[in-house]
Design a protein around this motif. Structure first.
Motif, PDB file in Angstrom:
ATOM      1  N   ALA A 147      -5.589   9.821  -8.876  1.00 47.28           N
ATOM      2  CA  ALA A 147      -6.342   9.420  -7.679  1.00 47.28           C
ATOM      3  C   ALA A 147      -6.887   8.024  -7.943  1.00 47.28           C
ATOM      4  CB  ALA A 147      -7.488  10.391  -7.427  1.00 47.28           C
ATOM      5  N   ILE A 148      -6.685   7.139  -6.986  1.00 44.76           N
ATOM      6  CA  ILE A 148      -7.152   5.757  -7.130  1.00 44.76           C
ATOM      7  C   ILE A 148      -8.223   5.512  -6.079  1.00 44.76           C
ATOM      8  CG2 ILE A 148      -6.483   3.319  -7.001  1.00 44.76           C
ATOM      9  CD1 ILE A 148      -3.645   4.229  -7.877  1.00 44.76           C
ATOM     10  N   VAL A 149      -9.403   5.098  -6.530  1.00 46.30           N
ATOM     11  CA  VAL A 149     -10.488   4.816  -5.590  1.00 46.30           C
ATOM     12  C   VAL A 149     -10.463   3.319  -5.292  1.00 46.30           C
ATOM     13  CG1 VAL A 149     -12.960   5.017  -5.157  1.00 46.30           C
ATOM     14  CG2 VAL A 149     -11.824   6.677  -6.669  1.00 46.30           C
ATOM     15  N   GLY A 150     -10.090   2.975  -4.068  1.00 50.34           N
ATOM     16  CA  GLY A 150     -10.063   1.568  -3.674  1.00 50.34           C
ATOM     17  C   GLY A 150      -8.643   1.047  -3.484  1.00 50.34           C
ATOM     18  N   ALA A 151      -8.360   0.536  -2.286  1.00 51.97           N
ATOM     19  CA  ALA A 151      -7.032   0.000  -1.981  1.00 51.97           C
ATOM     20  C   ALA A 151      -7.051  -1.526  -2.021  1.00 51.97           C
ATOM     21  CB  ALA A 151      -6.553   0.494  -0.620  1.00 51.97           C
ATOM     22  N   GLY A 152      -7.616  -2.065  -3.119  1.00 50.56           N
ATOM     23  CA  GLY A 152      -7.565  -3.509  -3.359  1.00 50.56           C
ATOM     24  C   GLY A 152      -6.374  -3.822  -4.254  1.00 50.56           C
ATOM     25  N   PHE A 153      -6.341  -5.055  -4.769  1.00 56.22           N
ATOM     26  CA  PHE A 153      -5.167  -5.463  -5.564  1.00 56.22           C
ATOM     27  C   PHE A 153      -4.974  -4.587  -6.798  1.00 56.22           C
ATOM     28  CE2 PHE A 153      -6.051  -9.496  -3.288  1.00 56.22           C
ATOM     29  CZ  PHE A 153      -4.828  -9.571  -2.629  1.00 56.22           C
ATOM     30  N   ILE A 154      -6.054  -4.348  -7.556  1.00 57.51           N
ATOM     31  CA  ILE A 154      -5.900  -3.596  -8.814  1.00 57.51           C
ATOM     32  C   ILE A 154      -5.428  -2.177  -8.508  1.00 57.51           C
ATOM     33  CG2 ILE A 154      -7.109  -2.726 -10.873  1.00 57.51           C
ATOM     34  CD1 ILE A 154      -6.984  -5.746 -10.906  1.00 57.51           C
ATOM     35  N   GLY A 155      -6.058  -1.546  -7.512  1.00 57.80           N
ATOM     36  CA  GLY A 155      -5.680  -0.178  -7.157  1.00 57.80           C
ATOM     37  C   GLY A 155      -4.228  -0.084  -6.735  1.00 57.80           C
ATOM     38  N   LEU A 156      -3.782  -1.058  -5.931  1.00 59.55           N
ATOM     39  CA  LEU A 156      -2.399  -1.008  -5.422  1.00 59.55           C
ATOM     40  C   LEU A 156      -1.389  -1.337  -6.514  1.00 59.55           C
ATOM     41  CD1 LEU A 156      -2.949  -2.626  -1.919  1.00 59.55           C
ATOM     42  CD2 LEU A 156      -2.545  -0.206  -2.429  1.00 59.55           C
ATOM     43  N   GLU A 157      -1.737  -2.277  -7.381  1.00 59.64           N
ATOM     44  CA  GLU A 157      -0.809  -2.587  -8.489  1.00 59.64           C
ATOM     45  C   GLU A 157      -0.677  -1.358  -9.392  1.00 59.64           C
ATOM     46  OE1 GLU A 157      -2.117  -6.244 -10.311  1.00 59.64           O
ATOM     47  OE2 GLU A 157      -1.644  -7.410  -8.527  1.00 59.64           O
ATOM     48  N   PHE A 158      -1.790  -0.688  -9.635  1.00 61.05           N
ATOM     49  CA  PHE A 158      -1.750   0.520 -10.467  1.00 61.05           C
ATOM     50  C   PHE A 158      -0.976   1.636  -9.751  1.00 61.05           C
ATOM     51  CE2 PHE A 158      -3.820   4.430 -12.194  1.00 61.05           C
ATOM     52  CZ  PHE A 158      -3.328   4.315 -13.489  1.00 61.05           C
ATOM     53  N   ALA A 159      -1.149   1.725  -8.449  1.00 55.42           N
ATOM     54  CA  ALA A 159      -0.407   2.738  -7.672  1.00 55.42           C
ATOM     55  C   ALA A 159       1.101   2.518  -7.839  1.00 55.42           C
ATOM     56  CB  ALA A 159      -0.799   2.654  -6.191  1.00 55.42           C
ATOM     57  N   ALA A 160       1.522   1.259  -7.781  1.00 55.44           N
ATOM     58  CA  ALA A 160       2.961   0.952  -7.915  1.00 55.44           C
ATOM     59  C   ALA A 160       3.463   1.325  -9.312  1.00 55.44           C
ATOM     60  CB  ALA A 160       3.199  -0.533  -7.636  1.00 55.44           C
ATOM     61  N   VAL A 161       2.637   1.045 -10.331  1.00 53.73           N
ATOM     62  CA  VAL A 161       3.034   1.399 -11.708  1.00 53.73           C
ATOM     63  C   VAL A 161       3.202   2.917 -11.815  1.00 53.73           C
ATOM     64  CG1 VAL A 161       2.208   1.499 -14.109  1.00 53.73           C
ATOM     65  CG2 VAL A 161       1.973  -0.619 -12.800  1.00 53.73           C
ATOM     66  N   CYS A 162       2.226   3.666 -11.310  1.00 52.40           N
ATOM     67  CA  CYS A 162       2.263   5.139 -11.416  1.00 52.40           C
ATOM     68  C   CYS A 162       3.443   5.708 -10.635  1.00 52.40           C
ATOM     69  CB  CYS A 162       0.967   5.750 -10.899  1.00 52.40           C
ATOM     70  SG  CYS A 162      -0.433   5.362 -11.942  1.00 52.40           S
ATOM     71  N   ALA A 163       3.636   5.202  -9.406  1.00 52.40           N
ATOM     72  CA  ALA A 163       4.758   5.708  -8.601  1.00 52.40           C
ATOM     73  C   ALA A 163       6.071   5.442  -9.339  1.00 52.40           C
ATOM     74  CB  ALA A 163       4.756   5.035  -7.229  1.00 52.40           C
ATOM     75  N   GLY A 164       6.169   4.300  -9.992  1.00 48.72           N
ATOM     76  CA  GLY A 164       7.375   3.953 -10.758  1.00 48.72           C
ATOM     77  C   GLY A 164       7.603   4.902 -11.923  1.00 48.72           C
ATOM     78  N   LYS A 165       6.537   5.521 -12.419  1.00 46.34           N
ATOM     79  CA  LYS A 165       6.660   6.479 -13.522  1.00 46.34           C
ATOM     80  C   LYS A 165       6.843   7.906 -13.011  1.00 46.34           C
ATOM     81  CE  LYS A 165       3.561   3.989 -16.763  1.00 46.34           C
ATOM     82  NZ  LYS A 165       4.329   3.832 -18.004  1.00 46.34           N
ATOM     83  N   GLY A 166       6.936   8.069 -11.695  1.00 44.66           N
ATOM     84  CA  GLY A 166       7.135   9.409 -11.125  1.00 44.66           C
ATOM     85  C   GLY A 166       5.853  10.221 -11.041  1.00 44.66           C
ATOM     86  N   ILE A 167       4.694   9.555 -11.148  1.00 45.30           N
ATOM     87  CA  ILE A 167       3.398  10.250 -11.064  1.00 45.30           C
ATOM     88  C   ILE A 167       2.980  10.323  -9.585  1.00 45.30           C
ATOM     89  CG2 ILE A 167       0.951  10.070 -11.693  1.00 45.30           C
ATOM     90  CD1 ILE A 167       1.885   8.501 -14.214  1.00 45.30           C
ATOM     91  N   ALA A 168       2.430  11.467  -9.162  1.00 39.55           N
ATOM     92  CA  ALA A 168       1.944  11.590  -7.780  1.00 39.55           C
ATOM     93  C   ALA A 168       0.673  10.746  -7.638  1.00 39.55           C
ATOM     94  CB  ALA A 168       1.642  13.045  -7.471  1.00 39.55           C
ATOM     95  N   VAL A 169       0.610   9.916  -6.586  1.00 40.23           N
ATOM     96  CA  VAL A 169      -0.513   8.978  -6.434  1.00 40.23           C
ATOM     97  C   VAL A 169      -1.161   9.129  -5.065  1.00 40.23           C
ATOM     98  CG1 VAL A 169      -1.226   6.560  -6.520  1.00 40.23           C
ATOM     99  CG2 VAL A 169       0.809   7.266  -7.766  1.00 40.23           C
ATOM    100  N   THR A 170      -2.492   9.236  -5.057  1.00 36.92           N
ATOM    101  CA  THR A 170      -3.232   9.142  -3.797  1.00 36.92           C
ATOM    102  C   THR A 170      -4.252   8.020  -3.923  1.00 36.92           C
ATOM    103  OG1 THR A 170      -3.041  11.517  -3.521  1.00 36.92           O
ATOM    104  CG2 THR A 170      -4.643  10.404  -2.116  1.00 36.92           C
ATOM    105  N   VAL A 171      -4.231   7.115  -2.955  1.00 39.60           N
ATOM    106  CA  VAL A 171      -5.205   6.025  -2.921  1.00 39.60           C
ATOM    107  C   VAL A 171      -6.254   6.384  -1.872  1.00 39.60           C
ATOM    108  CG1 VAL A 171      -5.574   3.558  -2.531  1.00 39.60           C
ATOM    109  CG2 VAL A 171      -3.420   4.347  -3.547  1.00 39.60           C
ATOM    110  N   ILE A 172      -7.521   6.405  -2.304  1.00 33.24           N
ATOM    111  CA  ILE A 172      -8.619   6.804  -1.410  1.00 33.24           C
ATOM    112  C   ILE A 172      -9.433   5.552  -1.086  1.00 33.24           C
ATOM    113  CG2 ILE A 172     -10.689   8.267  -1.282  1.00 33.24           C
ATOM    114  CD1 ILE A 172      -8.687   9.571  -3.799  1.00 33.24           C
ATOM    115  N   GLU A 173      -9.539   5.264   0.201  1.00 30.99           N
ATOM    116  CA  GLU A 173     -10.122   3.973   0.621  1.00 30.99           C
ATOM    117  C   GLU A 173     -11.099   4.205   1.776  1.00 30.99           C
ATOM    118  OE1 GLU A 173      -9.979   0.492  -0.115  1.00 30.99           O
ATOM    119  OE2 GLU A 173     -11.378   0.540   1.566  1.00 30.99           O
ATOM    120  N   GLY A 174     -12.285   3.617   1.653  1.00 31.90           N
ATOM    121  CA  GLY A 174     -13.295   3.789   2.694  1.00 31.90           C
ATOM    122  C   GLY A 174     -12.958   3.064   3.989  1.00 31.90           C
TER     123      GLY A 174
END
Ligand code: FAD
Length: 407
Positions: A147-174
């Motif tokens: 789970a990633i809190v925040g859809a800024g640059f760091i959160g999205l770059e990390f989301a892309a890394v995790c998705a690339g590793k086959g990890i399920a990713v949810t980005v939670i953004e206010g």
């Protein structure tokens, strides 16, 4: 001569030391940094480094021999606790005092803490330093859901890394979209689509109220609307705060950063501030002043101060630019587009490569490019050239040669 003392051995502090010597400065230069590593670049931490495509040695801005060659005294693993401006001295946490002729604060920024219960639990991470990245990399080994809190640059770059590793990713953004503070809705929509295509899930308008805990570890995130997001690992990426306390405690004006003039000098003629910690005038900012978190701003600011100290004063007026690699997509931003009243597309998001040209009161103020490095390079020249007069119609017309607008 006491020479120059630089507080902070990040991108800005390193560049200042290097540029001072390059410009012919011969007096002592001391760099003091509280991280234990040689100065290194942060951008790859959330990209190639986490993917295992580069290593810590490759992140170093220069090898250790450089500092000896350039007579730069590098003191890493040490922290400046206080400035005594009237004595022109800094005091380290060890109690040691160092005198300066000129002091440069390159103290950067730190991650904004998430003010909810459970934020300090094992399994909750942030990403700013090499140490953070190492901890995160080790923890990612046996993770199935993030789970990633925040859809800024760091959160999205990390989301892309995790998705690339086959990890399920949810980005939670206010907010109700990604990159709400950084890019136009047109670009945000396109970037979000690339993440969704890679399997990333988004929860918008979701304000995190707590980190869920089981057996003393984080097991997900709870939102104020009652939704829960299960995860083996939580990354918090909700922005940064400028490290301005040293300056504030020394009586220097601070607001959103250390207040400096267009030459990056504070109200004290013996103290400058550069990089993420500096709040400076900018002809590119709608509000007239800005604090920018980017490699370009850190490097250009350092060069500006080095030139001033070496007798060639000038203003820090370079066009701001930034990049973010998210999976197979490179987002590049030139200028400061917020606020703008008109955004036009050049190319089509369906092609996976396009730009958004943003105008305010008829003038181009920013250009966001996705996988369009050519547009980005021309945009920087267009924004630099005060005489350039690109119209929205020309920007939208892909047959129009953008170079024709640059003097
Ligand atoms: P910092 O790099 O923060 O360095 C400041 C240093 O000073 C730190 O080591 C800090 O610990 C130290 N310090 C603070 N106070 C003291 C003290 N009292 N005594 C001693 N030392 C002290 N920018 C881009 O343009 N493109 C990117 O793709 C990009 N990706 C990024 C990815 C990540 C994961 C991160 C964290 C940042 C990224 N950035 C990117 C932003 C960019 O790295 C920063 O804007 C840049 O590093 C700022 O440099 P700086 O020297 O001002 O600050």
């Amino acid at each position: 001569m006491s020479g120059i003392v630089i507080v902070g051995t990040g991108q800005a502090g390193f560049q200042l030391g290097a540029s001072l010597r390059q410009g012919g400065y011969r007096e002592p230069i001391t760099l003091i940094g509280d991280e234990t590593h040689l100065p290194y670049g942060r951008p790859a931490l959330s990209k190639a480094y986490l993917m295992g495509k580069t290593n810590a040695a490759a992140l170093q801005l220069r090898p250790s021999a450089f500092y000896a060659d350039q007579s730069l005294t590098l003191r890493v693993g040490e922290r400046v606790a206080e400035i005594a401006p009237t004595l022109q001295r800094v005091i380290l946490t060890s109690g040691e005092k160092l005198s300066y002729d000129h002091l440069v604060l390159a103290t950067g920024s730190r991650n904004r803490p998430l003010p909810v219960p459970g934020a300090a639990l094992p399994g909750v991470f942030q990403l700013r330093t090499l140490a953070d990245a190492d901890a995160l990399k080790a923890a990612l080994h046996d993770v199935k859901a993030v789970a990633i809190v925040g859809a800024g640059f760091i959160g999205l770059e990390f989301a892309a890394v995790c998705a690339g590793k086959g990890i399920a990713v949810t980005v939670i953004e206010g907010a109700n979209r990604i990159l709400a503070r950084s890019v136009s809705p047109l670009m945000a929509t396109a970037v979000e689509a690339t993440h969704r295509a890679a399997g990333v899930h988004f929860a918008f308008g979701a304000v995190v109220s707590a980190i869920l805990e089981r057996n003393g570890r984080a097991v997900g995130v709870a939102a104020t609307d009652g939704s829960n997001y299960a995860a083996d690992l939580v990354l918090v990426g909700i922005g940064v705060l400028p490290n301005q306390e040293l300056a504030r405690d020394a009586g220097l004006p601070v607001s959103n950063g250390i207040e400096v003039d267009e030459t990056l000098l504070t109200v004290d003629p013996a103290i400058s501030a550069i990089g993420d910690c500096a709040h400076h005038p900018s002809p590119h900012s709608h509000e007239g002043r800005v604090r920018i978190e980017s490699v370009q701003s850190a490097v250009d600011g350092a060069r500006c101060v080095a030139a001033r100290i070496n007798g060639q004063p000038g203003s820090h007026v370079a066009v701001p630019w930034f990049w973010s690699d998210q999976g197979a997509y490179k987002l590049q931003i030139a200028g400061l587009a917020a606020p703008h009243d008109l955004a036009v597309l050049r190319g089509s998001p369906d092609d996976g490569a396009f730009s958004v040209f943003c105008f305010r009161e008829g003038s181009l103020v920013g250009v966001e490019s996705l996988n369009k490095p050519g547009d980005h390079m021309i945009a920087r020249r267009l924004l630099e050239d005060r005489q350039a007069n690109l119209t929205p119609e020309q920007a939208a017309d892909t047959t129009f040669d953008l170079k024709a607008s640059v003097a």
